[in-house]
Design a protein around this motif. Sequence first.
Motif, PDB file in Angstrom:
ATOM      1  N   ASN A 220       0.857  -1.190   0.000  1.00  0.00           N
ATOM      2  CA  ASN A 220       0.000   0.000   0.000  1.00  0.00           C
ATOM      3  C   ASN A 220       0.892   1.238   0.000  1.00  0.00           C
ATOM      4  O   ASN A 220       1.729   1.414   0.867  1.00  0.00           O
ATOM      5  N   GLN A 221       0.705   2.086  -0.996  1.00  0.00           N
ATOM      6  CA  GLN A 221       1.645   3.180  -1.220  1.00  0.00           C
ATOM      7  C   GLN A 221       1.043   4.534  -0.834  1.00  0.00           C
ATOM      8  O   GLN A 221       0.991   4.884   0.328  1.00  0.00           O
ATOM      9  N   ASP A 222       0.593   5.304  -1.809  1.00  0.00           N
ATOM     10  CA  ASP A 222       0.090   6.641  -1.521  1.00  0.00           C
ATOM     11  C   ASP A 222      -1.373   6.583  -1.077  1.00  0.00           C
ATOM     12  O   ASP A 222      -2.078   5.601  -1.327  1.00  0.00           O
ATOM     13  N   ILE A 223      -1.822   7.639  -0.414  1.00  0.00           N
ATOM     14  CA  ILE A 223      -3.203   7.748   0.044  1.00  0.00           C
ATOM     15  C   ILE A 223      -3.680   9.179  -0.176  1.00  0.00           C
ATOM     16  O   ILE A 223      -2.938  10.139   0.043  1.00  0.00           O
ATOM     17  N   VAL A 224      -4.925   9.310  -0.644  1.00  0.00           N
ATOM     18  CA  VAL A 224      -5.551  10.614  -0.799  1.00  0.00           C
ATOM     19  C   VAL A 224      -6.987  10.485  -0.311  1.00  0.00           C
ATOM     20  O   VAL A 224      -7.595   9.424  -0.424  1.00  0.00           O
ATOM     21  N   VAL A 225      -7.523  11.559   0.262  1.00  0.00           N
ATOM     22  CA  VAL A 225      -8.863  11.529   0.843  1.00  0.00           C
ATOM     23  C   VAL A 225      -9.753  12.550   0.152  1.00  0.00           C
ATOM     24  O   VAL A 225      -9.348  13.704  -0.061  1.00  0.00           O
TER      25      VAL A 225
ATOM     26  N   VAL B 123     -13.994   9.540   2.081  1.00  0.00           N
ATOM     27  CA  VAL B 123     -13.519   8.293   1.503  1.00  0.00           C
ATOM     28  C   VAL B 123     -12.043   8.445   1.155  1.00  0.00           C
ATOM     29  O   VAL B 123     -11.620   9.485   0.640  1.00  0.00           O
ATOM     30  N   ALA B 124     -11.243   7.413   1.452  1.00  0.00           N
ATOM     31  CA  ALA B 124      -9.821   7.409   1.113  1.00  0.00           C
ATOM     32  C   ALA B 124      -9.578   6.489  -0.070  1.00  0.00           C
ATOM     33  O   ALA B 124     -10.228   5.446  -0.220  1.00  0.00           O
ATOM     34  N   TYR B 125      -8.613   6.881  -0.903  1.00  0.00           N
ATOM     35  CA  TYR B 125      -8.181   6.059  -2.034  1.00  0.00           C
ATOM     36  C   TYR B 125      -6.707   5.710  -1.827  1.00  0.00           C
ATOM     37  O   TYR B 125      -5.895   6.583  -1.512  1.00  0.00           O
ATOM     38  N   ILE B 126      -6.370   4.444  -2.001  1.00  0.00           N
ATOM     39  CA  ILE B 126      -5.010   3.955  -1.788  1.00  0.00           C
ATOM     40  C   ILE B 126      -4.578   3.155  -3.015  1.00  0.00           C
ATOM     41  O   ILE B 126      -5.330   2.294  -3.484  1.00  0.00           O
ATOM     42  N   ASP B 127      -3.371   3.448  -3.524  1.00  0.00           N
ATOM     43  CA  ASP B 127      -2.866   2.609  -4.620  1.00  0.00           C
ATOM     44  C   ASP B 127      -2.003   1.496  -4.037  1.00  0.00           C
ATOM     45  O   ASP B 127      -1.193   1.707  -3.137  1.00  0.00           O
ATOM     46  N   GLU B 128      -2.226   0.291  -4.562  1.00  0.00           N
ATOM     47  CA  GLU B 128      -1.573  -0.916  -4.036  1.00  0.00           C
ATOM     48  C   GLU B 128      -0.892  -1.643  -5.186  1.00  0.00           C
ATOM     49  O   GLU B 128      -1.549  -2.113  -6.108  1.00  0.00           O
ATOM     50  N   GLN B 129       0.447  -1.703  -5.128  1.00  0.00           N
ATOM     51  CA  GLN B 129       1.219  -2.160  -6.273  1.00  0.00           C
ATOM     52  C   GLN B 129       1.083  -3.646  -6.564  1.00  0.00           C
ATOM     53  O   GLN B 129       0.927  -4.042  -7.720  1.00  0.00           O
TER      54      GLN B 129
ATOM     55  N   GLN C  82      -1.905  -4.337  -8.070  1.00  0.00           N
ATOM     56  CA  GLN C  82      -2.080  -3.369  -9.145  1.00  0.00           C
ATOM     57  C   GLN C  82      -3.506  -2.825  -9.116  1.00  0.00           C
ATOM     58  O   GLN C  82      -4.272  -2.934 -10.078  1.00  0.00           O
ATOM     59  N   SER C  83      -3.835  -2.230  -7.987  1.00  0.00           N
ATOM     60  CA  SER C  83      -5.214  -1.832  -7.761  1.00  0.00           C
ATOM     61  C   SER C  83      -5.297  -0.512  -7.023  1.00  0.00           C
ATOM     62  O   SER C  83      -4.309  -0.021  -6.452  1.00  0.00           O
ATOM     63  N   ILE C  84      -6.483   0.061  -7.045  1.00  0.00           N
ATOM     64  CA  ILE C  84      -6.813   1.207  -6.216  1.00  0.00           C
ATOM     65  C   ILE C  84      -7.915   0.775  -5.262  1.00  0.00           C
ATOM     66  O   ILE C  84      -8.961   0.267  -5.681  1.00  0.00           O
ATOM     67  N   LEU C  85      -7.661   0.943  -3.971  1.00  0.00           N
ATOM     68  CA  LEU C  85      -8.603   0.553  -2.931  1.00  0.00           C
ATOM     69  C   LEU C  85      -9.405   1.769  -2.475  1.00  0.00           C
ATOM     70  O   LEU C  85      -8.903   2.895  -2.479  1.00  0.00           O
ATOM     71  N   ILE C  86     -10.654   1.518  -2.067  1.00  0.00           N
ATOM     72  CA  ILE C  86     -11.486   2.549  -1.460  1.00  0.00           C
ATOM     73  C   ILE C  86     -11.699   2.168   0.001  1.00  0.00           C
ATOM     74  O   ILE C  86     -12.080   1.037   0.299  1.00  0.00           O
TER      75      ILE C  86
END
Length: 329
Positions: A287-292, A298-304, A307-311
């Motif tokens: 789990n890398q960067d996070i933005v809200v 709601v937070a969005y996280i990119d996961e290498q 290869q996905s974006i989590l909510i």
Amino acid sequence: TVRQADVKSAFPDEINQFVWLPEAIILDQRVGRNHLLMSDHDKDIIYSIDLATGKRSEFLKVNDDDCSNHLEGITLDAINNKLYAYCDTTSKLLLEYNLISGELQASYTLDAYTTVKGMAIDRNGGRNQLVLIANLSINMSNEEELSAVYRFDLDTKTFSTLSSNKNQLIPVVESRHIVVDGDRYLVTTGAESGDADTRKIISIDALTGARSVVSSNAVGTGDLFGGTVPNGWIVVLMGLHVQPQIGRVLLNELGGKLFSIDLATGNRTLFKDLSYVKPNADQYILNQDIVVDENTNVAYIDEQYRQSILIIDLETQEKVILSKSKNDF
């Protein structure tokens, strides 16, 4: 709408699948827009991800001659409709794009041994600059990489050093992210090997470059940073998102932990464990960067690795996948 599907499949479809996600994700909410922007290292493409459907479309294609499949972080200057992208090539370039025309306006060269790991726009206190946290690989060795904060003046288009490890009692090593919090910048520190107690969130004064510890295993109470992932590596502190209106910063820790940290006390709470099981024990969640999105909480996280974006719903802590590539997870 939530759809259940085999987690190995691409979602919502196999169009424009991610290959390699660097450590940067942007929520673009300029007038008439409400989407995520994500760069793909191996394609030199910046994708737009629809927040309602998860569909991926090409937002901007970086010239291969500029990046050579080494597109890394991006950041958005929403006021001036500019996008800045970092290319980790031999020449180490900061690219400036006009988002109205989509054209590359200029490129700026950084030091050859500089690897930018995070960027943020700072317009507090009359400032008009891009701040960058960069790791300095001396002679390209495998030693721990010292880190420094640089300023890029958006008026004069020049670089300057705000805070390096020289004459500092608090070292910053292998930092992965930077966020703006008023008249200070918050950065992570802690190398991939060594004592887990080196993991810290550091405050850097925006005017003087002076450093202080916001939270570490010795500053603040609660759940500790550190530990190991299944292959034995010590975890690294990754993306940050500051929420000054409620006095906290959210922190991704490689391996699946999402921390909530009180900005006044440094106290840590394990907000959500995002880890999952994979048959190959050498793999783990990255789990890398996070933005809200402060409007929807709601937070969005990119996961290498997936290869996905989590909510993440910050009220219920529920987790779903917004968009992902087809893989073996």
